[in-house]
Design a protein around this motif. Structure first.
Motif, PDB file in Angstrom:
ATOM      1  N   ALA A   1      35.749  45.980  39.505  1.00 22.85           N
ATOM      2  CA  ALA A   1      35.021  45.134  40.468  1.00 22.85           C
ATOM      3  C   ALA A   1      34.778  43.724  39.940  1.00 22.85           C
ATOM      4  CB  ALA A   1      33.698  45.796  40.843  1.00 22.85           C
ATOM      5  N   LYS A   2      34.344  43.603  38.700  1.00 17.10           N
ATOM      6  CA  LYS A   2      34.060  42.272  38.166  1.00 17.10           C
ATOM      7  C   LYS A   2      35.341  41.445  38.029  1.00 17.10           C
ATOM      8  CE  LYS A   2      29.841  43.440  35.620  1.00 17.10           C
ATOM      9  NZ  LYS A   2      29.174  43.431  34.305  1.00 17.10           N
ATOM     10  N   GLU A   3      36.396  42.068  37.527  1.00 18.73           N
ATOM     11  CA  GLU A   3      37.663  41.359  37.376  1.00 18.73           C
ATOM     12  C   GLU A   3      38.247  40.963  38.733  1.00 18.73           C
ATOM     13  OE1 GLU A   3      36.621  43.776  35.632  1.00 18.73           O
ATOM     14  OE2 GLU A   3      37.004  43.354  33.520  1.00 18.73           O
ATOM     15  N   SER A   4      38.022  41.803  39.731  1.00 17.14           N
ATOM     16  CA  SER A   4      38.523  41.478  41.067  1.00 17.14           C
ATOM     17  C   SER A   4      37.838  40.243  41.627  1.00 17.14           C
ATOM     18  CB  SER A   4      38.330  42.667  42.014  1.00 17.14           C
ATOM     19  OG  SER A   4      36.976  42.845  42.363  1.00 17.14           O
ATOM     20  N   THR A   5      36.592  40.019  41.226  1.00 19.66           N
ATOM     21  CA  THR A   5      35.870  38.824  41.660  1.00 19.66           C
ATOM     22  C   THR A   5      36.582  37.564  41.191  1.00 19.66           C
ATOM     23  OG1 THR A   5      33.762  40.020  41.579  1.00 19.66           O
ATOM     24  CG2 THR A   5      33.653  37.620  41.536  1.00 19.66           C
ATOM     25  N   GLY A   6      36.990  37.541  39.929  1.00 15.50           N
ATOM     26  CA  GLY A   6      37.697  36.383  39.407  1.00 15.50           C
ATOM     27  C   GLY A   6      39.074  36.226  40.008  1.00 15.50           C
ATOM     28  N   ALA A   7      39.764  37.348  40.215  1.00 14.41           N
ATOM     29  CA  ALA A   7      41.118  37.286  40.767  1.00 14.41           C
ATOM     30  C   ALA A   7      41.130  36.705  42.165  1.00 14.41           C
ATOM     31  CB  ALA A   7      41.741  38.685  40.778  1.00 14.41           C
ATOM     32  N   MET A   8      40.084  37.001  42.953  1.00 14.31           N
ATOM     33  CA  MET A   8      40.063  36.510  44.326  1.00 14.31           C
ATOM     34  C   MET A   8      39.558  35.079  44.441  1.00 14.31           C
ATOM     35  SD  MET A   8      38.528  38.262  47.774  1.00 14.31           S
ATOM     36  CE  MET A   8      39.989  39.275  47.966  1.00 14.31           C
ATOM     37  N   LEU A   9      38.794  34.616  43.473  1.00 13.66           N
ATOM     38  CA  LEU A   9      38.155  33.308  43.604  1.00 13.66           C
ATOM     39  C   LEU A   9      39.160  32.183  43.811  1.00 13.66           C
ATOM     40  CD1 LEU A   9      35.716  31.500  43.654  1.00 13.66           C
ATOM     41  CD2 LEU A   9      35.691  31.520  41.138  1.00 13.66           C
ATOM     42  N   MET A  10      40.226  32.142  43.013  1.00 14.44           N
ATOM     43  CA  MET A  10      41.192  31.062  43.164  1.00 14.44           C
ATOM     44  C   MET A  10      41.915  31.134  44.506  1.00 14.44           C
ATOM     45  SD  MET A  10      40.719  29.205  40.615  1.00 14.44           S
ATOM     46  CE  MET A  10      42.014  28.067  41.056  1.00 14.44           C
ATOM     47  N   LEU A  11      42.133  32.345  45.025  1.00 14.11           N
ATOM     48  CA  LEU A  11      42.738  32.490  46.354  1.00 14.11           C
ATOM     49  C   LEU A  11      41.794  31.944  47.422  1.00 14.11           C
ATOM     50  CD1 LEU A  11      44.322  36.059  46.122  1.00 14.11           C
ATOM     51  CD2 LEU A  11      45.359  33.834  45.601  1.00 14.11           C
ATOM     52  N   LEU A  12      40.498  32.152  47.234  1.00 17.14           N
ATOM     53  CA  LEU A  12      39.519  31.619  48.180  1.00 17.14           C
ATOM     54  C   LEU A  12      39.512  30.087  48.155  1.00 17.14           C
ATOM     55  CD1 LEU A  12      36.558  34.089  47.562  1.00 17.14           C
ATOM     56  CD2 LEU A  12      38.015  33.966  49.594  1.00 17.14           C
TER      57      LEU A  12
END
Length: 251
Positions: free
Chosen positions: A47-58
């Motif tokens: 969950a925490k790593e997914s937060t970072g992975a999605m941020l740049m896409l956002l």
């Protein structure tokens, strides 16, 4: 320096591609749609790593939204939200540093469900009085602080602020324009915190680079769909998408 990508199977990559598509759609047509993307990323990655992975896409999605809707923003609303959002963002940094993955998902899911119920109740009450929550400082403080918290913790600020804009009865263009500026600034402000917490590294950026095309495709799909969507359908879909994402996070 060797950059490694996550060791994922075909189904996991398919989930990430669909999640990236929802990012583009959420920025150009249906705020809250990326709750599905958040759920898919969290199902494939920690969950925490997914937060970072999605941020740049956002951030890429924010750029698309600004390109299309930047002139429709309500700057008075943005100024009213700013102090509480910053406070919520800082609380989110502390929570993210201390909480485990399961705690992150359950807290966000519970918050989203509570906000859907609160928003629908506020809309019904405001309709009876012929008013909106747009000028309410209490509503701005409540939604703003929760929006800052949830966007830092799980990139789930979109559904929270969607509920605020829905309660304020924004038109589709004003909704998307105000949200575009709101999240463009907020997501850029989150980058130093996310990097400092170790949520974004070279592997994260390599993964995001592969998912860039689905984000752009989702943005095009959303822009095309919004032009053919009524205000009522828009409002209903935003609410349903938020509920669906909240239930998934809770379970």
């Amino acid at each position: 320096m060797v950059v490694t990508l996550p060791d994922l199977g075909p189904l996991a990559w398919a989930a990430l591609v669909v999640g990236a598509l929802t990012v583009g759609i959420s920025k150009t047509a249906l705020p809250g749609a990326n709750t599905l993307g958040i759920a898919l990323f969290a199902a494939v990655l920690p969950a925490k790593e997914s937060t970072g992975a999605m941020l740049m896409l956002l951030v890429v999605g924010d750029a698309l939204a600004l390109l299309l809707y930047r002139r429709h923003a309500d700057w008075r609303v943005l100024a009213r939200l700013a102090p509480s959002v910053v406070a919520g963002l800082l609380v989110g940094v502390v929570f993210l540093a201390l909480a485990d993955d399961a705690g992150v998902r359950r807290v966000i899911g519970a918050i989203l469900l509570a906000l859907v119920a609160l928003t629908l109740w506020n809309r019904r009450r405001a309709s009876a009085r012929g008013s909106t929550t747009r000028g309410s400082h209490i509503a701005a403080a409540s939604y703003g602080s929760l929006g800052g918290f949830t966007t830092m913790v799980a990139n789930a600020g979109g559904p929270v602020m969607s509920m605020y804009f829905l309660a304020s009865r924004f038109s589709r263009q004003a909704f998307l324009g105000t949200a575009a500026w709101f999240f463009a600034v907020l997501n850029l402000a989150k980058l130093p915190f996310s990097i400092g917490l170790g949520l974004i590294d070279l592997s994260t950026l390599a993964l995001d680079l592969l998912l860039l095309v689905p984000v752009l495709a989702g943005g095009a799909i959303g822009w095309f769909a919004l032009r053919r969507m009524s205000q009522r359908v828009f409002d209903v879909l935003v609410t349903l998408l938020t509920i669906a994402g909240a239930v998934y996070l809770l379970l």
